[in-house]
Design an enzyme around this catalytic site. Structure first.
Site, PDB file in Angstrom:
ATOM      1  N   ASP A 189     -11.258   1.277  10.481  1.00  0.00           N
ATOM      2  CA  ASP A 189     -10.882   0.946   9.106  1.00  0.00           C
ATOM      3  C   ASP A 189     -11.695  -0.219   8.566  1.00  0.00           C
ATOM      4  O   ASP A 189     -11.945  -0.311   7.359  1.00  0.00           O
ATOM      5  CB  ASP A 189      -9.391   0.613   9.055  1.00  0.00           C
ATOM      6  CG  ASP A 189      -8.809   0.744   7.659  1.00  0.00           C
ATOM      7  OD1 ASP A 189      -9.557   1.046   6.722  1.00  0.00           O
ATOM      8  OD2 ASP A 189      -7.593   0.549   7.505  1.00  0.00           O
TER       9      ASP A 189
ATOM     10  N   HIS B 199      -2.231  -3.949   4.411  1.00  0.00           N
ATOM     11  CA  HIS B 199      -3.409  -4.645   3.885  1.00  0.00           C
ATOM     12  C   HIS B 199      -2.931  -5.926   3.207  1.00  0.00           C
ATOM     13  O   HIS B 199      -1.782  -6.021   2.782  1.00  0.00           O
ATOM     14  CB  HIS B 199      -4.169  -3.757   2.897  1.00  0.00           C
ATOM     15  CG  HIS B 199      -4.930  -2.662   3.565  1.00  0.00           C
ATOM     16  ND1 HIS B 199      -6.295  -2.538   3.484  1.00  0.00           N
ATOM     17  CD2 HIS B 199      -4.528  -1.639   4.356  1.00  0.00           C
ATOM     18  CE1 HIS B 199      -6.692  -1.487   4.179  1.00  0.00           C
ATOM     19  NE2 HIS B 199      -5.635  -0.922   4.723  1.00  0.00           N
TER      20      HIS B 199
ATOM     21  N   CYS C 248      -9.929   0.556   1.945  1.00  0.00           N
ATOM     22  CA  CYS C 248     -10.260   1.967   1.725  1.00  0.00           C
ATOM     23  C   CYS C 248     -11.397   2.095   0.717  1.00  0.00           C
ATOM     24  O   CYS C 248     -11.300   1.589  -0.406  1.00  0.00           O
ATOM     25  CB  CYS C 248      -9.034   2.717   1.214  1.00  0.00           C
ATOM     26  SG  CYS C 248      -9.353   4.455   0.807  1.00  0.00           S
TER      27      CYS C 248
ATOM     28  N   HIS D  51       1.084  -0.238   8.880  1.00  0.00           N
ATOM     29  CA  HIS D  51      -0.331  -0.570   8.637  1.00  0.00           C
ATOM     30  C   HIS D  51      -0.416  -1.247   7.273  1.00  0.00           C
ATOM     31  O   HIS D  51      -0.293  -0.596   6.241  1.00  0.00           O
ATOM     32  CB  HIS D  51      -1.150   0.734   8.655  1.00  0.00           C
ATOM     33  CG  HIS D  51      -2.583   0.581   8.305  1.00  0.00           C
ATOM     34  ND1 HIS D  51      -3.597   0.904   9.180  1.00  0.00           N
ATOM     35  CD2 HIS D  51      -3.207   0.187   7.169  1.00  0.00           C
ATOM     36  CE1 HIS D  51      -4.768   0.703   8.605  1.00  0.00           C
ATOM     37  NE2 HIS D  51      -4.550   0.268   7.370  1.00  0.00           N
TER      38      HIS D  51
END
Length: 318
Positions: free
Chosen positions: A22, A215, A246, A213
């Site tokens: 990622d 951010h 992303c 998960h």
């Protein structure tokens, strides 16, 4: 050291390091295969044990990860370490199995618009692909885990109804998936949303193992971890030095930082098995290799009780 907050939190936490997938996927400068493998080996030496190493996607979509099989080959099969890879379709699953991963990670977005941008197909098509992957994996004896992107909000549609997340989770569960990550793709999660989504999924699918998960797009990534801990969630995905974001979502910034997460957990009395100082060294090495300043904080400041000599700092004048 006083660590008063352990009561009510999980006894252990599993950190899933996703930086080489990622994190590296959004770096334009080519990162040599040897550097990727060396970074993974250094993180293993620091005590991390679970990695989402790479993604077997089209090299046209994510050119940085076109060497996923080579990275895994250089890494080998370290004892006591779990290596996974993200796969979007049957071709990717076949390549990942051939490369020797321990588990496949399949994924779909909670919102239709992000799924179209991220995978260039509808959610229905993605779910059909996932079912094919699950069937093939079962025949090959491979384990499959799931992930739902934009589970806390979509950069194109805004709020994502809880019912959509539960519906997708139930569909994945019906395919045999028992471990599911809720992905906060663009940092739209908040502690109340974390509580809501975890409780709703547990009510709908009591045997589902949930991972989170986050951010740090809006600065509350670790606050969301605290909310997850309060709900008993013990699996968290993070990225070395706070890399990530992303490439198919506007405004996306880095994942929560692995060193910062380790620091938080240990200060809360939760052992991680990770050598924080060694991990900070890896983070600084990654920062140097990429030639850019990365958002990790603990690698810059050090742990709370790290001290400096008094005469190393100038005295105020005036």
């Amino acid at each position: 050291m006083l660590r008063p907050m352990r009561d009510g939190f999980p006894d252990r936490v599993q950190i899933v390091e996703v930086g080489t997938r990622d994190g590296f996927q959004s770096v334009n400068k080519w990162i040599p295969t040897s550097t990727k493998a060396a970074t993974l080996k250094a993180m293993i030496a620091a005590g991390l044990r679970v990695f989402e190493v790479t993604s077997f996607v089209s090299p046209r979509a994510v050119p940085q990860l076109r060497d996923g099989a080579e990275v895994l080959a250089q890494l080998g099969q370290p004892a006591g370490v779990t290596l996974t890879a993200l796969v979007p379709n049957l071709r990717g699953a076949e390549a990942a199995i051939a490369a020797g991963v321990d588990a496949l990670v399949v994924f779909v977005s909670a919102s239709e618009s992000h799924n179209q941008k991220n995978l260039n197909r509808s959610r229905a098509s993605s779910l059909a692909q996932i079912e094919t992957v699950c069937t093939h994996a079962a025949e090959a004896g491979a384990r499959v885990q799931g992930a739902i992107a934009t589970a806390f909000g979509c950069p194109f549609e805004g709020e994502v109804p809880m019912a959509e997340v539960v519906d997708i989770a139930q569909r994945l569960h019906a395919m045999g998936i028992r471990r599911l990550t809720l992905g906060d793709t663009t940092g739209m999660a908040t502690p109340p949303l974390v509580q809501e989504r975890v409780q709703a999924l547990r009510a709908a699918l009591p045997d589902l193992e949930i991972a989170l998960h986050f951010h740090n797009t809006r600065g509350v990534g670790l606050a969301n971890v605290m909310a997850g801990l309060a709900e008993g969630i013990w699996i968290y995905e993070s990225s070395i030095a706070g890399l990530g974001g992303c490439p198919f979502a506007p405004g996306a910034t880095g994942n929560i930082c692995t060193e910062d997460l380790v620091y938080l957990l240990e200060e809360c009395g939760i052992e991680t098995g990770v050598d924080l100082e060694a991990l900070c060294h890896v983070a600084r090495e990654v920062e140097a290799a990429l030639g850019t300043t990365l958002p990790g904080q603990v690698m810059k400041a050090g742990p709370r009780l790290q001290t400096s000599a008094v005469d190393s700092v100038r005295t105020a004048c005036g």
